[in-house]
Design an enzyme around this catalytic site. Sequence first.
Site, PDB file in Angstrom:
ATOM      1  N   GLY A 125       4.053  -5.992  -0.408  1.00  0.00           N
ATOM      2  CA  GLY A 125       3.945  -7.154  -1.273  1.00  0.00           C
ATOM      3  C   GLY A 125       2.817  -8.070  -0.785  1.00  0.00           C
ATOM      4  N   SER A 220       1.496  -0.209   1.938  1.00  0.00           N
ATOM      5  CA  SER A 220       0.849  -1.409   1.442  1.00  0.00           C
ATOM      6  C   SER A 220       0.900  -2.533   2.481  1.00  0.00           C
ATOM      7  CB  SER A 220       1.488  -1.831   0.117  1.00  0.00           C
ATOM      8  OG  SER A 220       0.662  -2.739  -0.581  1.00  0.00           O
ATOM      9  N   TYR A 221       1.471  -3.703   2.156  1.00  0.00           N
ATOM     10  CA  TYR A 221       1.517  -4.793   3.135  1.00  0.00           C
ATOM     11  C   TYR A 221       2.448  -4.462   4.303  1.00  0.00           C
ATOM     12  CZ  TYR A 221       0.944  -9.412   5.074  1.00  0.00           C
ATOM     13  OH  TYR A 221       0.623 -10.443   5.918  1.00  0.00           O
ATOM     14  N   ASP A 405      -5.206   6.098  -5.316  1.00  0.00           N
ATOM     15  CA  ASP A 405      -4.899   4.672  -5.236  1.00  0.00           C
ATOM     16  C   ASP A 405      -6.193   3.876  -5.147  1.00  0.00           C
ATOM     17  OD1 ASP A 405      -3.734   2.164  -4.790  1.00  0.00           O
ATOM     18  OD2 ASP A 405      -3.473   2.521  -2.642  1.00  0.00           O
ATOM     19  N   HIS A 457      -0.761   4.802  -5.009  1.00  0.00           N
ATOM     20  CA  HIS A 457      -0.304   3.869  -3.974  1.00  0.00           C
ATOM     21  C   HIS A 457       1.114   4.193  -3.527  1.00  0.00           C
ATOM     22  CE1 HIS A 457      -0.778   0.016  -1.903  1.00  0.00           C
ATOM     23  NE2 HIS A 457       0.410  -0.361  -2.331  1.00  0.00           N
TER      24      HIS A 457
END
Length: 483
Positions: A125, A220-221, A405, A457
């Site tokens: 996120g 991701s984060y 991605d 992703h």
Amino acid sequence: MKIAFHLLVHFSLLVLVSSYGGNGYDPLENALKIQRSRRTVSNHASKEDVTVENSYTPVYVGPQDGLKEADKISELPGQPAGTNFDQYSGYVTVDANHGRALFYYFAESLVNSSTNPLVLWLNGGPGCSSFGSGAMMELGPFRVNADGTTLSWNKYAWNNVANVLFLESPAGVGYSYSNTSSDYITDDIQTAKDSYTFLVNWLERFPEYKTRDFYITGESYAGHYIPQLAQLILQNNKITNQTVINLKGIALGNAYVDDETENAGMYDYFWTHAIISDEIHEGIISNCNFSEGATITDACNDYENQAFAAKSNVYFYDIYAPLCSPFSNSTPSISGFDPCTENYIYEYLNTPVVQQSLHAKPVQWESCNDFIGINWKDMPFTVLPVIQDLMASGISVWIYSGDTDGRVPVTTSRYDINKLQTPVKTPWYPWMYQGEVGGYVVGYDNLTFVTIRGAGHFVPSYQPGRALAFFTSFLEGKLPTDH
């Protein structure tokens, strides 16, 4: 009264949420824009900023008697017949004074659950749900059907080979909550501390896993979350008489770990995949300096805006995937993934009987809480120094990348590895899955890099078979070859 207050705060915060990866919505970009605007030449993150303090204060450990049995899920509404593994979900309090509790979902392994490793999965996120996205859309045992009420098997679920624990972190994400509204304004360091406190308490609730091999994976984060949590675990293993967590390795998927490489890698990917023109790319190359402390000029901003305008409505979490629309059925995804899946998950996880079966508090569940991302207090420019420390520690460190991605693309991961300056031990080669190239792999000194061909992703969503093959190799500590 506390519950009513929690519901009011939770609802007011969730007004600002959107679907992770939904058309035109990008929680990581929203958070990054705000963080970049805050940075100045004289005030930027250093290695010390991303290293969690060495001083140790014993973490909160609450009573766990009887909670494992209470958390056992008797049956998820609409689950397919023949479900033959144990699953649990509920809350672990990480701060009793604030009333802060993190929600988890745990799927034990289909076979050999008493000996298979324990794996923690984290979505990014910041502010997005590891249960909704990770478990229900990517690597969990079930997928939500288009009716929003029934589930189907994910035959490539990662609990085929491991006991998988999904954590909604930090508080305010998914079903996780706090009775103290200020807790929803948080940062990397607090998130790592809470996740560590969660693990210590969860292992008291599930003591049979205390000595089990433990791995952390995510995307991701979570490229920030995972290294910082792993570093904290290794530090506390040395200096605490509480639970020693048997951390063996981490795997970072399409991971945001360094702001310079994220920018450079994304725009280079756009250009090499025919999303932006030569002129826009040259404008970015000539006018943008993405290094730490550099000034972002108006000319750079203009070319970046041109790049995003040129991208138009390409879904850049998977650049070849169709968007969720009334016409989606006429343009099937190359990978067979339904682009409207998040809508089905939203409907399912907001059904009262589903929330009851999960032992979740009745709230409006969302896949991402934008309030958390845009109010993030501290986002270090880079966590590559932390990753270097982990590489030196002897645990297994893998970076993997779905190659379709555009959000945190394979180019970014390769630029990250260049910055790590670790020598190649096994040169780049294709690994195979069911007679086809599953991706490519390079073995470095204390680091492994793997690509998953045809995955965006959310790697296990788009290429579930190849993702499980890669994950199995990761657990075995072997470079992927042929599956």
